[in-house]
Design a protein around this motif. Sequence first.
Motif, PDB file in Angstrom:
ATOM      1  N   HIS A   1       0.191  22.701   6.557  1.00 49.47           N
ATOM      2  CA  HIS A   1      -0.749  23.059   5.494  1.00 49.47           C
ATOM      3  C   HIS A   1      -1.160  24.519   5.631  1.00 49.47           C
ATOM      4  O   HIS A   1      -1.501  24.963   6.725  1.00 49.47           O
ATOM      5  CB  HIS A   1      -2.011  22.190   5.594  1.00 49.47           C
TER       6      HIS A   1
ATOM      7  N   TYR B   1       3.543  12.813   4.594  1.00 48.50           N
ATOM      8  CA  TYR B   1       2.488  13.373   3.760  1.00 48.50           C
ATOM      9  C   TYR B   1       2.970  13.766   2.366  1.00 48.50           C
ATOM     10  O   TYR B   1       2.223  13.714   1.389  1.00 48.50           O
ATOM     11  CB  TYR B   1       1.891  14.610   4.443  1.00 48.50           C
TER      12      TYR B   1
ATOM     13  N   GLN C   1       0.814  -1.216   0.000  1.00 54.43           N
ATOM     14  CA  GLN C   1       0.000   0.000   0.000  1.00 54.43           C
ATOM     15  C   GLN C   1       0.851   1.272   0.000  1.00 54.43           C
ATOM     16  O   GLN C   1       0.490   2.269  -0.616  1.00 54.43           O
ATOM     17  CB  GLN C   1      -0.935  -0.015   1.203  1.00 54.43           C
TER      18      GLN C   1
ATOM     19  N   ASN D   1       3.604  10.247  -9.155  1.00 57.21           N
ATOM     20  CA  ASN D   1       3.482   8.852  -8.731  1.00 57.21           C
ATOM     21  C   ASN D   1       2.613   8.154  -9.777  1.00 57.21           C
ATOM     22  O   ASN D   1       1.462   8.515  -9.984  1.00 57.21           O
ATOM     23  CB  ASN D   1       2.827   8.802  -7.345  1.00 57.21           C
ATOM     24  N   LYS D   2       3.193   7.165 -10.468  1.00 56.88           N
ATOM     25  CA  LYS D   2       2.503   6.576 -11.622  1.00 56.88           C
ATOM     26  C   LYS D   2       1.495   5.485 -11.246  1.00 56.88           C
ATOM     27  O   LYS D   2       0.912   4.848 -12.152  1.00 56.88           O
ATOM     28  CB  LYS D   2       3.511   5.981 -12.618  1.00 56.88           C
ATOM     29  N   ARG D   3       1.282   5.241  -9.973  1.00 55.90           N
ATOM     30  CA  ARG D   3       0.370   4.155  -9.585  1.00 55.90           C
ATOM     31  C   ARG D   3      -1.045   4.387 -10.094  1.00 55.90           C
ATOM     32  O   ARG D   3      -1.549   5.501 -10.104  1.00 55.90           O
ATOM     33  CB  ARG D   3       0.320   4.018  -8.052  1.00 55.90           C
ATOM     34  N   GLY D   4      -1.691   3.300 -10.533  1.00 54.70           N
ATOM     35  CA  GLY D   4      -3.101   3.384 -10.876  1.00 54.70           C
ATOM     36  C   GLY D   4      -3.409   3.492 -12.364  1.00 54.70           C
ATOM     37  O   GLY D   4      -4.520   3.863 -12.732  1.00 54.70           O
ATOM     38  N   TRP D   5      -2.465   3.138 -13.214  1.00 53.08           N
ATOM     39  CA  TRP D   5      -2.782   3.186 -14.644  1.00 53.08           C
ATOM     40  C   TRP D   5      -1.845   2.243 -15.411  1.00 53.08           C
ATOM     41  O   TRP D   5      -0.866   1.730 -14.852  1.00 53.08           O
ATOM     42  CB  TRP D   5      -2.682   4.619 -15.181  1.00 53.08           C
TER      43      TRP D   5
ATOM     44  N   ARG E   1      -0.977  11.498 -16.511  1.00 52.93           N
ATOM     45  CA  ARG E   1      -1.239  11.291 -15.074  1.00 52.93           C
ATOM     46  C   ARG E   1      -0.169  11.895 -14.152  1.00 52.93           C
ATOM     47  O   ARG E   1       0.500  12.835 -14.517  1.00 52.93           O
ATOM     48  CB  ARG E   1      -1.463   9.801 -14.802  1.00 52.93           C
TER      49      ARG E   1
ATOM     50  N   SER F   1       4.546  12.865  -0.182  1.00 52.61           N
ATOM     51  CA  SER F   1       4.440  12.148  -1.463  1.00 52.61           C
ATOM     52  C   SER F   1       3.100  12.417  -2.148  1.00 52.61           C
ATOM     53  O   SER F   1       2.942  12.121  -3.331  1.00 52.61           O
ATOM     54  CB  SER F   1       4.618  10.646  -1.247  1.00 52.61           C
ATOM     55  N   GLN F   2       2.143  12.966  -1.433  1.00 48.74           N
ATOM     56  CA  GLN F   2       0.862  13.300  -2.062  1.00 48.74           C
ATOM     57  C   GLN F   2       0.880  14.673  -2.731  1.00 48.74           C
ATOM     58  O   GLN F   2      -0.082  15.037  -3.395  1.00 48.74           O
ATOM     59  CB  GLN F   2      -0.248  13.257  -1.020  1.00 48.74           C
TER      60      GLN F   2
ATOM     61  N   LEU G   1      -4.863  -3.332  -8.030  1.00 48.85           N
ATOM     62  CA  LEU G   1      -4.262  -2.185  -7.347  1.00 48.85           C
ATOM     63  C   LEU G   1      -2.910  -2.524  -6.740  1.00 48.85           C
ATOM     64  O   LEU G   1      -2.057  -1.650  -6.594  1.00 48.85           O
ATOM     65  CB  LEU G   1      -5.200  -1.680  -6.237  1.00 48.85           C
TER      66      LEU G   1
ATOM     67  N   TYR H   1      -3.834  26.066  -1.746  1.00 47.24           N
ATOM     68  CA  TYR H   1      -3.249  25.384  -0.605  1.00 47.24           C
ATOM     69  C   TYR H   1      -1.789  25.091  -0.915  1.00 47.24           C
ATOM     70  O   TYR H   1      -1.443  24.713  -2.041  1.00 47.24           O
ATOM     71  CB  TYR H   1      -3.993  24.088  -0.315  1.00 47.24           C
ATOM     72  N   VAL H   2      -0.962  25.268   0.096  1.00 46.91           N
ATOM     73  CA  VAL H   2       0.462  24.963  -0.035  1.00 46.91           C
ATOM     74  C   VAL H   2       0.855  24.133   1.183  1.00 46.91           C
ATOM     75  O   VAL H   2       0.467  24.456   2.309  1.00 46.91           O
ATOM     76  CB  VAL H   2       1.312  26.254  -0.087  1.00 46.91           C
ATOM     77  N   TYR H   3       1.587  23.063   0.922  1.00 41.61           N
ATOM     78  CA  TYR H   3       2.101  22.258   2.033  1.00 41.61           C
ATOM     79  C   TYR H   3       3.588  22.522   2.196  1.00 41.61           C
ATOM     80  O   TYR H   3       4.350  22.446   1.226  1.00 41.61           O
ATOM     81  CB  TYR H   3       1.870  20.769   1.777  1.00 41.61           C
TER      82      TYR H   3
END
Lengths: 685, 685
Positions: A593, A538, A46, A61-65, A58, A540-541, A118, A566-568
């Motif tokens: 945040h 956080y 995960q 992070n290339k996950r999900g395709w 996309r 990586s999002q 997944l 929004y800026v992190y």
Amino acid sequence: MVQKYKFGNPFRTDAVVREVALCEGEMPYMKKADGEKLSFSYHLEQEDEVYGLGENVRGINKRGWEYRSCCMDEPNHVEDKRSLYASHNFFVVRGKKCFGVFLDAPGIVTFDIGYTHLDEMRVTLEEPDAMVYVFEGDSVLEIVKEFRVLVGRSYIPPKWAFGYQQSRWSYMTEDEIYEVARMYRDNHFPLDSIYLDIDYMERYKDFTIDRERMPHFEEMVENLKKEHIRVVPIIDAGVKVEEGYSVYEEGVEKGYFCKDKEGKEFVVGVWPGQVHFPDVLNKDAREWFGNHYKFLIDKGVEGFWNDMNEPAIFYAQDRLDSTIDEIASLKGQNLDLSIFHKFMGKVMGLSNNTEDYKKFYHETESGRLSHDKVHNLFGYNMTRAAGEAFERICPDKRILMFSRSSYVGMHRYGGIWMGDNKSWWQHMLLNFKMQPSLNMMGILYTGGDIGGFGADTTEDLVIRWTQMALFAPLMRNHSALGTRVQEVYRFDNQDILRNILGIRYGLLPYLYSEFMKAALRDEMYYKPLAFEYTQDAYVSQVEDQLLAGDSVMTAPVFVQNAKGRYVYLPEEMAMVRMRSLDDYDTRRYPAGHHYIEAGLGETLLFVRRNKMLILSKGGEYTEEVKTDSMKALAFVEDKAVYEWYDDDGMGKDYSNPENIRKITISADGSCTCEGKPVNLEVEML
Amino acid sequence: MVQKYKFGNPFRTDAVVREVALCEGEMPYMKKADGEKLSFSYHLEQEDEVYGLGENVRGINKRGWEYRSCCMDEPNHVEDKRSLYASHNFFVVRGKKCFGVFLDAPGIVTFDIGYTHLDEMRVTLEEPDAMVYVFEGDSVLEIVKEFRVLVGRSYIPPKWAFGYQQSRWSYMTEDEIYEVARMYRDNHFPLDSIYLDIDYMERYKDFTIDRERMPHFEEMVENLKKEHIRVVPIIDAGVKVEEGYSVYEEGVEKGYFCKDKEGKEFVVGVWPGQVHFPDVLNKDAREWFGNHYKFLIDKGVEGFWNDMNEPAIFYAQDRLDSTIDEIASLKGQNLDLSIFHKFMGKVMGLSNNTEDYKKFYHETESGRLSHDKVHNLFGYNMTRAAGEAFERICPDKRILMFSRSSYVGMHRYGGIWMGDNKSWWQHMLLNFKMQPSLNMMGILYTGGDIGGFGADTTEDLVIRWTQMALFAPLMRNHSALGTRVQEVYRFDNQDILRNILGIRYGLLPYLYSEFMKAALRDEMYYKPLAFEYTQDAYVSQVEDQLLAGDSVMTAPVFVQNAKGRYVYLPEEMAMVRMRSLDDYDTRRYPAGHHYIEAGLGETLLFVRRNKMLILSKGGEYTEEVKTDSMKALAFVEDKAVYEWYDDDGMGKDYSNPENIRKITISADGSCTCEGKPVNLEVEML
């Protein structure tokens, strides 16, 4: 650490420039999967993230395709596409384990990264031959550097190519080009170059000039250069079939074009109508094609862009002929839906039909090869043809070169632009996200067309996109025939656009320094926060903020009508909200945040802790940007040290130690410099 | 307050159902602009927002693009499209002034809302005839209500249509349909209906059944109904030209099809091949076409969806004939690029060519009219044909009806689905934003295809999209021929999907109550925060959160791989993070910006201050959802009052006072109820 594994009998692509000993036994991490095709699988936990694949749709992070390495002339960069123009078979998995894989395989490769399931990644090769490199390291950045050392140093353009550039398909005449230059200079919008799209050529023939449209081409090039504006013409992959056209006749005579299975020159239709493809996988043909760039270099040209080199095919002649026959046979019939759909399918299938790749051949050092086996090498080798030729024609001078199609290895000969994007807010974000993925591949000189190429743009999109591109090495506004004009002087809020371009020229010393260090040290220029702040769970999002060079985080506004975003912040940073090079407000924000306002004319930058951003006073072209008196925006807790790289911007004396100066700012604001002295006004943030 | 202005000689569309006296003199707010065409302009201040236009691309605030009312079969809902399937000419400007405008004009209308100039709105009509209504009020909600009262009460579907629904183009046989039902029931995924796309018909003929594929259609409808699953067939706009097909023969005999200028039935190609369009703008033809729905109602069908009613045209026969002729004439020619592009342009221009709208005619009460003058009324009147027929066929029973194309006024006869979206994360957000814009038009029963219709979906997209649709009145999963299958049972994480659907059935009493109150009171069900929190300066920028009914704010996750999202709270709210109907955590958040975690299986809801969310214990179909014992999640500072509407879900006794119960929860958690008693467990948040 890198390990090399061989499968089948791989073609020598020259992607890799260092020797690596071959490993025996099973490849680590990825398990060779059962099945007819060569295939590798990996169980995704995960927390695993997958980075890389260069130019594709996309996220970072290339996950999900499911992605597919198959260079395509694809003008619709939408979420469900699998391929764009490039084949970039390098990726890094980070999570439970951390490793990288580069599949040096010039045929079609599919990357199912959590698409079918997944929690499973599966890489499948259409051809059984591949050299596979596996990288181990403690971090993504370490693995990327291992890979980059392996594939060789990135292309370095001349300094003027970091200025702002204007293009359109097409400025049709000398008058139109002079008019663009005049509008920029008279209105004090900075500018360094103007692009020529396909219409400058005589009937779209490479290495020709349409003398009706541009009777005084050489004079124009010189006149504009006096105004510090370079003219950058396009070169297409296909060579027009036309009696009396020397490039065509020479190519046929020498046998330098790709042939069909009967040994006749293969015919496809592209811009000029019927063309042949130069066989750039053949060393002699490549040299021959590259030498033709001299035609334009001799006319004062210092930069090129290589297009249509996937290679794009509007139609293969045989397919067009049979399609017309079939349609003609429908005449008088009562077309029911199945016939109508077959008819539409035939027509839709005329262009870029992968079946046509099986119909022509290359004469390589490994013998005659069907194009489909090595499809992804074409654009790379067309640009390599140019790059190798530039070394012969003008070895001491940098020539601007970027391509549409690419493969790993091409980054040594040129950059890329991100192809036919559209005037969509969504594409501004997509192009932003592509930057670090391309940097991983070694492609540092890159950018997407500002304002969007296809479709009609809007003024606010051009403004936000220009802000977004402030740090992009390739900063070019370009748009397609038939779409709304979008040069900066076309809009109402000219002050806003002038100020943004002004900021760009202020940023140039920093931007150039960071680019050059990244190129010379095999590092990334644009980095996702996740690559640097590896301890932050956080970060990586965060895919809409990037580190641009070592000192700055950039956080553009990607949403229409938004007045902020929004800026992190993974650590405390100093925000600089710029309206112009001289008009900005600053504020430190703690880690975490934040919602931060940014009106239409405002750009948000963040200077990292114990770092500095050096700023020149700007200019209207790169040569006007002076570095003898600069400002440093510094966020210093203990001390900030900046290695500032600079050189003459044209030559190749990269390793001269005088190019580097080491600037140190202490907590009290005092500044010292090792190397040549620098006059720096320090502003503590 | 509403004012009515007349321009030219407008066609009576029946969009408006109340009498409004005609005003003389100049129209307020919008200035009639100079120029050949009827056109109105308004200067946009920086703070002005523009809402409305119903089904279209981009944001809730429509500033920054040019939209076009021209109903189109448009499968690419991308940012640069101007039109989708509908014509919804009502908008509200809020800012310096607050006013609304409805242009009752069935021809093409263009809305330049800060496109040409950021600070100018310009509305231009292709036809010189329009009835224009101008609304004044203190708030957007007040103006919307004025408009809604004018155009009449929204369509109300049966209660079962608020259950979860499954579709596919197409379940081809009875076996396939039974299999879907079995997979849902055996695996305890809730479900209320299964859709039949075009292949249930015999050669795509309206009001027929393919007896090879569905020999026991009636029995299947009854069997599934016993399992509380309704079968919902599609009806297309075009009637197949086929000898012996009674609908075709009757239509020709009675003269009920649209004719060309010679008075012959106009021929276009759609699914069945050659078809004629029923002239639904002719009252008699409309009645005749509507009566045919009885064919399926008599077979137990209780719901329909009307498709291809823009009307979609694959080809007009004459254009196809001349195109084939032209292509045939190319045979043997050496095609250069200009000829090739002309060829491609011809083929691309076959479908939905607006020039073809000028070739056929309607026989209306105002005489014979060319289709292009009234183009946008076709889908509306096809659905009106059905709605008026249902009133004759089964006046006391609600029949499910929704359409693809629509015009203002159609909302009285049916809902819409959002057409051929794609399996894009971007489209999930687009469909979310369309909800309030459609509610403004009176279209309350609506939703987009969950998981996306075109293109291949991914499991995480289906999960997030299903969560997003939890409050959508029309909650249907639908996908296209040739794309990845996407029924919930096709994926690995079945528990997550089962739990999300479980939440839907728990929400049903609230959702139905809020929908019915919105319909019966001419109000909005989905509201942007900006419409309710009018004193909050930031909230107009929030377009990825909506109020769903009066008690709840919903904030779905729209980004792949995201594990949470930013949420803006205009006031203190109580978050409910739901994993299932029984498994959730809650927390109060103060007003302001927050980052809130939401893993793949987690849905974020927010209960507003002094409001309650009533929850049933759920069920696997709507009839199983019991309201005799419910829970209230209440955020009570002073007291929360909830008006709970319920009825039998099938009949039309809407105004029965027994349908309404008034539940009051005090700060101490005690609960009282006016009307029929209710057994409510109170959970204070």
